[in-house]
Motif scaffolding. Sequence first.
Motif, PDB file in Angstrom:
ATOM      1  N   TYR A 250      53.310  -3.485 -91.206  1.00 23.33           N
ATOM      2  CA  TYR A 250      54.201  -2.578 -90.480  1.00 23.33           C
ATOM      3  C   TYR A 250      55.382  -3.315 -89.885  1.00 23.33           C
ATOM      4  O   TYR A 250      56.519  -2.831 -89.924  1.00 23.33           O
ATOM      5  N   ASN A 251      55.154  -4.493 -89.319  1.00 21.66           N
ATOM      6  CA  ASN A 251      56.235  -5.237 -88.685  1.00 21.66           C
ATOM      7  C   ASN A 251      57.330  -5.603 -89.683  1.00 21.66           C
ATOM      8  O   ASN A 251      58.525  -5.371 -89.429  1.00 21.66           O
ATOM      9  N   TRP A 252      56.963  -6.156 -90.825  1.00 22.31           N
ATOM     10  CA  TRP A 252      57.956  -6.510 -91.840  1.00 22.31           C
ATOM     11  C   TRP A 252      58.604  -5.264 -92.431  1.00 22.31           C
ATOM     12  O   TRP A 252      59.756  -5.302 -92.842  1.00 22.31           O
ATOM     13  N   TRP A 253      57.858  -4.177 -92.450  1.00 26.94           N
ATOM     14  CA  TRP A 253      58.393  -2.928 -92.990  1.00 26.94           C
ATOM     15  C   TRP A 253      59.554  -2.415 -92.152  1.00 26.94           C
ATOM     16  O   TRP A 253      60.634  -2.126 -92.687  1.00 26.94           O
ATOM     17  N   TYR A 254      59.372  -2.295 -90.832  1.00 29.49           N
ATOM     18  CA  TYR A 254      60.446  -1.692 -90.034  1.00 29.49           C
ATOM     19  C   TYR A 254      61.491  -2.687 -89.550  1.00 29.49           C
ATOM     20  O   TYR A 254      62.591  -2.290 -89.166  1.00 29.49           O
ATOM     21  N   ILE A 255      61.183  -3.987 -89.576  1.00 29.97           N
ATOM     22  CA  ILE A 255      62.175  -4.980 -89.160  1.00 29.97           C
ATOM     23  C   ILE A 255      63.129  -5.326 -90.304  1.00 29.97           C
ATOM     24  O   ILE A 255      64.340  -5.460 -90.098  1.00 29.97           O
ATOM     25  N   ILE A 256      62.616  -5.451 -91.525  1.00 29.01           N
ATOM     26  CA  ILE A 256      63.444  -5.918 -92.645  1.00 29.01           C
ATOM     27  C   ILE A 256      63.499  -4.927 -93.808  1.00 29.01           C
ATOM     28  O   ILE A 256      64.585  -4.505 -94.226  1.00 29.01           O
ATOM     29  N   ILE A 257      62.342  -4.550 -94.330  1.00 27.31           N
ATOM     30  CA  ILE A 257      62.315  -3.815 -95.602  1.00 27.31           C
ATOM     31  C   ILE A 257      62.893  -2.410 -95.491  1.00 27.31           C
ATOM     32  O   ILE A 257      63.749  -2.011 -96.296  1.00 27.31           O
TER      33      ILE A 257
ATOM     34  N   MET B 206      49.268 -12.721 -96.999  1.00 27.00           N
ATOM     35  CA  MET B 206      49.348 -14.156 -96.742  1.00 27.00           C
ATOM     36  C   MET B 206      48.640 -14.516 -95.441  1.00 27.00           C
ATOM     37  O   MET B 206      48.200 -15.645 -95.248  1.00 27.00           O
ATOM     38  N   VAL B 207      48.582 -13.561 -94.523  1.00 25.38           N
ATOM     39  CA  VAL B 207      47.860 -13.752 -93.254  1.00 25.38           C
ATOM     40  C   VAL B 207      46.900 -12.567 -93.115  1.00 25.38           C
ATOM     41  O   VAL B 207      47.197 -11.595 -92.417  1.00 25.38           O
ATOM     42  N   PRO B 208      45.730 -12.629 -93.758  1.00 21.93           N
ATOM     43  CA  PRO B 208      44.814 -11.475 -93.836  1.00 21.93           C
ATOM     44  C   PRO B 208      44.367 -10.929 -92.490  1.00 21.93           C
ATOM     45  O   PRO B 208      44.144  -9.731 -92.357  1.00 21.93           O
ATOM     46  N   GLN B 209      44.212 -11.802 -91.476  1.00 24.78           N
ATOM     47  CA  GLN B 209      43.718 -11.324 -90.177  1.00 24.78           C
ATOM     48  C   GLN B 209      44.731 -10.432 -89.456  1.00 24.78           C
ATOM     49  O   GLN B 209      44.383  -9.721 -88.521  1.00 24.78           O
ATOM     50  N   TYR B 210      45.991 -10.475 -89.898  1.00 25.06           N
ATOM     51  CA  TYR B 210      47.024  -9.609 -89.317  1.00 25.06           C
ATOM     52  C   TYR B 210      47.634  -8.726 -90.407  1.00 25.06           C
ATOM     53  O   TYR B 210      48.831  -8.450 -90.402  1.00 25.06           O
ATOM     54  N   PHE B 211      46.796  -8.283 -91.304  1.00 24.77           N
ATOM     55  CA  PHE B 211      47.237  -7.545 -92.476  1.00 24.77           C
ATOM     56  C   PHE B 211      48.077  -6.315 -92.124  1.00 24.77           C
ATOM     57  O   PHE B 211      49.232  -6.176 -92.541  1.00 24.77           O
ATOM     58  N   ILE B 212      47.527  -5.401 -91.334  1.00 25.56           N
ATOM     59  CA  ILE B 212      48.231  -4.160 -91.010  1.00 25.56           C
ATOM     60  C   ILE B 212      49.413  -4.429 -90.088  1.00 25.56           C
ATOM     61  O   ILE B 212      50.494  -3.841 -90.243  1.00 25.56           O
ATOM     62  N   ILE B 213      49.228  -5.307 -89.115  1.00 22.64           N
ATOM     63  CA  ILE B 213      50.314  -5.635 -88.187  1.00 22.64           C
ATOM     64  C   ILE B 213      51.529  -6.155 -88.947  1.00 22.64           C
ATOM     65  O   ILE B 213      52.661  -5.704 -88.735  1.00 22.64           O
ATOM     66  N   ASN B 214      51.312  -7.106 -89.846  1.00 26.11           N
ATOM     67  CA  ASN B 214      52.422  -7.663 -90.622  1.00 26.11           C
ATOM     68  C   ASN B 214      53.029  -6.636 -91.566  1.00 26.11           C
ATOM     69  O   ASN B 214      54.249  -6.585 -91.764  1.00 26.11           O
TER      70      ASN B 214
ATOM     71  N   GLY C 104      56.365  -9.593 -84.223  1.00 28.07           N
ATOM     72  CA  GLY C 104      55.143  -9.546 -84.990  1.00 28.07           C
ATOM     73  C   GLY C 104      53.882  -9.821 -84.210  1.00 28.07           C
ATOM     74  O   GLY C 104      52.773  -9.682 -84.742  1.00 28.07           O
ATOM     75  N   LEU C 105      54.009 -10.214 -82.950  1.00 28.00           N
ATOM     76  CA  LEU C 105      52.841 -10.480 -82.129  1.00 28.00           C
ATOM     77  C   LEU C 105      52.194  -9.175 -81.668  1.00 28.00           C
ATOM     78  O   LEU C 105      52.855  -8.145 -81.561  1.00 28.00           O
ATOM     79  N   LYS C 106      50.914  -9.238 -81.424  1.00 22.42           N
ATOM     80  CA  LYS C 106      50.191  -8.095 -80.889  1.00 22.42           C
ATOM     81  C   LYS C 106      50.643  -7.861 -79.450  1.00 22.42           C
ATOM     82  O   LYS C 106      50.551  -8.756 -78.606  1.00 22.42           O
ATOM     83  N   ALA C 107      51.158  -6.693 -79.143  1.00 22.51           N
ATOM     84  CA  ALA C 107      51.671  -6.409 -77.803  1.00 22.51           C
ATOM     85  C   ALA C 107      50.569  -6.530 -76.764  1.00 22.51           C
ATOM     86  O   ALA C 107      49.487  -5.973 -76.922  1.00 22.51           O
ATOM     87  N   GLY C 108      50.849  -7.302 -75.718  1.00 21.44           N
ATOM     88  CA  GLY C 108      49.887  -7.485 -74.650  1.00 21.44           C
ATOM     89  C   GLY C 108      48.936  -8.642 -74.857  1.00 21.44           C
ATOM     90  O   GLY C 108      48.139  -8.970 -73.981  1.00 21.44           O
TER      91      GLY C 108
END
Length: 249
Positions: free
Chosen positions: A44-51, A34-42, A202-206
């Motif tokens: 992984y983030n949704w994976w370890y936070i919720i799923i 749904m947000v292609p520019q943050y494909f990998i970040i999302n 979900g934000l890019k650290a830094g």
Amino acid sequence: MMGMFQAERLKLKRTMAKKLLVFAPILVIICSFMVPQYFIINAYNWWYIIILPGLLTLFAALMNTYEEKKLRYRAVFPLPISLRKFWMCQIMALAYYLILTSFLHCFILVLLKYFVFPNAGETYPISQMLLASMVLWLSVLWQLPFCLWLAKKWGFIVTLLVNFTAHIILGVTLSTTAYWLLCPYSWGIRLMVPIMTIYPNGLKAGSEAAAPLLATSYWSIMLSLILALILFVGLTWLTALWFEKQEVN
């Protein structure tokens, strides 16, 4: 003991729990587009936070439910087997399937990123993604005996409410504080900041003031993983001793 482990795997054949192991990583990756520019970040983030925590909790609770439906463990307790080893084999089966689904999530991401949509989102080395998946798996292993015990002691609903709620409230909240090492639920979440540079929100650290690159030393990373393994072994042993004393109701 290997025979009991294989038996536990066979019990899950053609069950809803086993289907969830494939459905969960596919679902989170589809949502990430749904947000292609943050494909990998999302992804992984949704994976370890919720799923991942939800899947882990649900899988452990379902394993107990399957045994409860079979005459409330009456098919197990009368057998001339070690109940302690039986309990440990259940946990081994959970850990086995959890690492399979973790690497399935990573494999699909690598496949899509490097061979299907190479221009979608930021690029992470495959080794970095594999490391992140392994660290996440190690950091949540301790929840397997805990959730299995909760399910056996208090039932399906209580297990879901207690473990998943604790992960969301305690894990996410404390992962960005100086006290993250004191909360086991925070370990995997915090380690994604130095490993994948992904903040819990979900934000890019830094990248922004709201997502600073938190100082996480090499020693604190190793310490949290060692503590996770110690907690896993300790809870497995203690809950196995508890289960050994159970009787058929």
